[in-house]
Design a protein around this motif. Sequence first.
Motif, PDB file in Angstrom:
ATOM      1  N   GLN A   7       0.984  -1.185  -0.365  1.00 30.17           N
ATOM      2  CA  GLN A   7      -0.084   0.225   0.227  1.00 30.17           C
ATOM      3  C   GLN A   7       0.716   1.268   0.566  1.00 30.17           C
ATOM      4  OE1 GLN A   7      -2.486   0.013   3.131  1.00 30.17           O
ATOM      5  NE2 GLN A   7      -3.696  -1.626   2.423  1.00 30.17           N
ATOM      6  N   THR A   8       0.983   2.074  -0.970  1.00 28.95           N
ATOM      7  CA  THR A   8       1.560   3.325  -0.940  1.00 28.95           C
ATOM      8  C   THR A   8       0.571   4.647  -0.926  1.00 28.95           C
ATOM      9  OG1 THR A   8       2.032   3.358  -3.608  1.00 28.95           O
ATOM     10  CG2 THR A   8       3.606   1.665  -1.763  1.00 28.95           C
ATOM     11  N   GLY A   9       0.619   5.793  -0.745  1.00 31.08           N
ATOM     12  CA  GLY A   9       0.149   6.807  -0.452  1.00 31.08           C
ATOM     13  C   GLY A   9      -1.137   6.976  -0.138  1.00 31.08           C
ATOM     14  N   GLN A  10      -2.048   7.711   0.348  1.00 32.69           N
ATOM     15  CA  GLN A  10      -2.546   8.079   1.009  1.00 32.69           C
ATOM     16  C   GLN A  10      -3.891   8.910   0.958  1.00 32.69           C
ATOM     17  OE1 GLN A  10      -1.244  10.874   4.592  1.00 32.69           O
ATOM     18  NE2 GLN A  10       0.608   9.246   4.515  1.00 32.69           N
ATOM     19  N   ASP A  11      -5.318   8.872   1.381  1.00 37.05           N
ATOM     20  CA  ASP A  11      -6.154   9.079   1.008  1.00 37.05           C
ATOM     21  C   ASP A  11      -6.426  10.338   0.988  1.00 37.05           C
ATOM     22  OD1 ASP A  11      -9.028   9.685   0.831  1.00 37.05           O
ATOM     23  OD2 ASP A  11      -9.713   9.323   2.442  1.00 37.05           O
TER      24      ASP A  11
END
Length: 168
Positions: A7-11
């Motif tokens: 999982q990469t990145g954010q909301d």
Amino acid sequence: MPNTSVQTGQDWGAVNVGRASANRVNVPKSALGVSRMKAMGLVQTERKHGAGGNASAHSGAGVNARKIEESDDLKISKVDKNLSKAIQQARMAKKMTQKELATKINEKPQVVGEYENGKAVPNGQIISRMERILGTKLPRPGKKPKSKDTATAGTAGGKTRGGPAKRR
């Protein structure tokens, strides 16, 4: 090689901090505005029964009169004139000031002044320290004799009323 998803990145969604104009409720600011909203049926009001019920405690009439009557028996005893004169005479005989006497008995000079003016509430410890420093026996405040009402309340002609204690 197995393919694992990391999982990469954010909301990164939009967040509204503070007042949101979309969810704002229009609240009337004056009595005229409230009455208009009532007429349109948008606002309902309720009458609180017994609101401000604590006001009777501050009315100042019924309860406070009873407190004044009850406090008549609770007179705070002050120093006798005999004691105040004796302290003053013994201090003058030793050629001491009120401040010197106060420092020797570990009290404030105002305390010695109150004793000499007759305004202090008698304290046995302070009086005994003054006796020790001044080298004299000071007159102690006597206990007040009981009134006749309380002394003869449980007796009738010197005899106790009633029988033996009840057994339970």
